[in-house]
Design an enzyme around this catalytic site. Structure first.
Site, PDB file in Angstrom:
ATOM      1  N   LYS A   1       4.655  -2.314 -15.249  1.00  0.00           N
ATOM      2  CA  LYS A   1       5.396  -3.572 -15.220  1.00  0.00           C
ATOM      3  C   LYS A   1       5.953  -3.953 -16.593  1.00  0.00           C
ATOM      4  CE  LYS A   1       3.566  -5.533 -10.995  1.00  0.00           C
ATOM      5  NZ  LYS A   1       2.707  -4.440 -10.518  1.00  0.00           N
TER       6      LYS A   1
HETATM    7  C1  LIG Z   1       2.879  -3.650  -9.308  1.00  0.00           C
HETATM    8  C2  LIG Z   1       2.218  -2.326  -9.227  1.00  0.00           C
HETATM    9  C3  LIG Z   1       2.549  -1.377  -8.228  1.00  0.00           C
HETATM   10  C4  LIG Z   1       3.531  -1.658  -7.108  1.00  0.00           C
HETATM   11  O1  LIG Z   1       4.868  -1.725  -7.528  1.00  0.00           O
HETATM   12  P1  LIG Z   1       5.957  -2.414  -6.575  1.00  0.00           P
HETATM   13  O2  LIG Z   1       7.186  -2.502  -7.414  1.00  0.00           O
HETATM   14  O3  LIG Z   1       5.396  -3.770  -6.243  1.00  0.00           O
HETATM   15  O4  LIG Z   1       6.119  -1.565  -5.383  1.00  0.00           O
HETATM   16  C5  LIG Z   1       1.901  -0.150  -8.266  1.00  0.00           C
HETATM   17  N1  LIG Z   1       0.985   0.138  -9.205  1.00  0.00           N
HETATM   18  C6  LIG Z   1       0.639  -0.742 -10.160  1.00  0.00           C
HETATM   19  C7  LIG Z   1      -0.407  -0.372 -11.139  1.00  0.00           C
HETATM   20  C8  LIG Z   1       1.247  -2.005 -10.225  1.00  0.00           C
HETATM   21  O5  LIG Z   1       0.894  -2.880 -11.180  1.00  0.00           O
END
Ligand SMILES: *Cc1c(COP(=O)(O)O)cnc(C)c1O
Length: 551
Positions: A131
């Protein structure tokens, strides 16, 4: 190309750089928005999500192969952001600042695991989760827009943005690190007191910048999310605070994530030049929750990157997997002892008894908020096949999406969708559902095979990639599996998988130096009751103090 009225544009049309990229809402009532409006508003006023009016298709993308990550990011982002909105040099500076905080020289390195399988490590940013790729950029964008609005203004005359969000872990820390120390922005992150992992709690609360406010709510993640929703719906809070959101539906987050699909494709061509050439097709396996990460891959595909399939990889919260199999999008209500409330990630629509708690908590969702964007493109394609004009096709697509989402809200499901819509979805995507037991097994397998340690989310992706390799035949298509978190962030699952195995030592093998001693550092956090009106007053008070320079 936009020309203004009587003036004739003499220069040849530039087919790569759309000079006036505008945005519309997936539900059709809003259109003609600028990038800045889309970023600051987050959600359209008709409840829809913003999408670009056109997906650019650069003819020269192959010439980007030797660019660094920030250079590549500039090429891609400038196709979606008009230079009249953010001049080229400013956009370059925002991008450079955003990725200078990453520890890896390649920003998002590609690691060869074995055979035809590669892992794209997206966790080298400040909070060790993918993120960061989007939120480092979003934080700098917010600051850029506000500073520009505030030119020549001083003191109380300045625009100030108050970002409020609820978190169960990953988004909160990435948002805090994206916004810390930014001018004219305050950030308030609500987490359920004592219910986020110790590492994630420490990551959030040890940030001491004056504009960062951690609120520990006595309640669940659902309670936190309800408080945030109540604040956004409250006239007083909106008017006095100028609220902003950073959840996963913000278009700028999707946009920033397109870059690493191209970047990893070029890395693959460089690393495996004898077996893989630019132009060859590749498959991406993507651990999926809110459908943001994989949607960025869909944009890369539509921009012309040779993608064979995008493989959706879900855990046991499998609404997407079920859609790809049946064409029906349906909330499944889990009841009984395995049902837990409040484990949905930020931006997901949590339901007290619909989400199953798994080893990959950042993917524990009931519905995927960004899926609405893909639905629009599928509906648009369907409308196009009927052969009307573009204006009509867009209207048709928005109407269809609005209808589906209304049905979902009222009845808990929609579909099955038309066969042609499902066929278009299957042309570009496959899907896999991975259980906790399989997640653990893959972590063990890869460790035993090559000593590499996956976090549970990345393990869901690798499990799906392995199945896809089985289907396509070994050696046939190169697979890139996206790794979304560092294993140290999810120590429980990693320890459960590897404890007792030859040579495994969590402190020595997994824990990064940045995490050592983190839990003992000074913290700044305010305890609050589960009462949104009290939270509103506290937020107002803390913003007031911050503006007076007292915090
Ligand atoms: C947010 C997140 C996801 C999922 O990603 P999306 O964009 O919501 O599909 C997967 N793995 C981790 C570690 C995350 O923080």
């Amino acid at each position: 190309m936009a020309t203004n009225g009587t003036e004739k544009n003499e220069s040849p049309p530039d087919t790569t750089h759309t000079p006036s990229q505008r945005y519309l809402s997936t539900r059709g009532e809003d259109e003609g928005f600028s990038f800045e409006e889309v970023v600051l508003k987050g959600l359209a006023s008709d409840g829809g999500l913003y999408i670009p009016e056109a997906i650019p298709k650069p003819t020269s993308w192959e010439s980007w192969k030797d660019l660094s990550f920030p250079q590549l990011a500039y090429e891609i982002l400038s196709l979606y952001i008009s230079p009249s909105e953010i001049p080229a040099d400013d956009l370059r500076a925002i991008i450079d600042r955003s990725y200078s905080t990453f520890r890896a020289p390649e920003t998002t390195p590609l690691v060869h695991l074995h055979d035809n399988l590669y892992l794209l490590e997206l966790f080298h940013g400040p909070t060790f989760a993918f993120k960061d790729v989007a939120l480092q950029f979003l934080g700098n964008l917010f600051e850029y827009f506000l500073v520009r609005k505030n030119e020549g203004r001083t003191g109380r005359d300045r625009h100030h943005l108050t970002v409020v969000g609820a978190t169960s872990g990953d988004t909160g820390s990435a948002a805090i690190y994206g916004l810390r120390g930014k001018k004219d922005v305050s950030v308030f992150i609500l987490h359920p007191k004592g219910r986020v992992s110790p590492i994630q709690e420490a990551q959030m609360t040890t940030v001491l910048d004056a504009n960062v406010h951690n609120l520990a709510v006595s309640g669940t993640f659902d309670d936190c999310q309800d408080i945030v929703k109540a604040l956004f719906a409250d006239k007083d809070a909106n008017e006095s605070l100028n609220l902003g959101a950073v959840n996963s539906i913000n278009w700028a987050r999707i946009l920033a994530q397109i870059v690493y699909y191209f970047h990893s494709y070029f890395s693959l061509a460089k690393q495996s030049s004898s077996t893989f050439k630019i132009g060859d097709k590749v498959r991406f396996a993507v651990p999926t929750g809110n459908f943001g990460d994989i949607l960025a891959g869909y944009f890369a595909l539509r921009m012309g990157l040779p993608v064979d399939k995008l493989v959706i990889s879900t855990n046991e919260n499998d609404i997407l997997d079920r859609f790809w199999k049946s064409g029906k999008y349906e909330k499944k209500v889990v009841r009984g002892p395995e049902a837990v409330g409040g484990l949905a990630v930020d931006g997901a629509m949590a339901h007290p008894d619909g989400v199953k708690e798994t080893l990959s908590p950042a993917m524990d969702i009931l519905v995927s908020s960004n899926f609405e964007r893909l639905l629009w493109f599928l509906a648009y394609e369907f409308a196009e096949s009927v052969g009307m004009d573009d204006y009509w096709n867009k209207k048709q697509a928005s109407q269809e999406v609005a209808k589906w989402l209304k049905e979902l809200k009222e009845t808990g499901s929609f579909g099955p969708v038309y066969q042609d819509v499902l066929k278009a979805a299957k042309r570009d995507f496959e899907s896999e559902r991975v259980t906790d037991a399989q997640t653990i097994e893959t972590i063990q397998d890869l460790y035993n095979k090559i000593g590499y340690i996956l976090d549970p989310h990345s393990s869901v992706g690798v499990t799906a990639a392995n199945r896809s390799i089985q289907r396509t035949g070994p050696g046939a298509v190169a697979h890139i599996s996206l790794s979304t978190a560092h294993p140290a962030k999810f120590s429980g699952a990693v320890d459960q998988a590897l404890r007792g195995l030859e040579g495994f030592d969590f402190e020595k093998k997994v824990l990064p130096a940045e995490f050592v001693g983190l839990e003992k550092r000074e913290r700044r956090v305010t305890d609050v009751e589960n009462d949104w009106a009290k939270v509103r007053e506290l937020v107002k008070k803390q913003v007031e103090q911050e503006l007076r320079g007292e915090s």
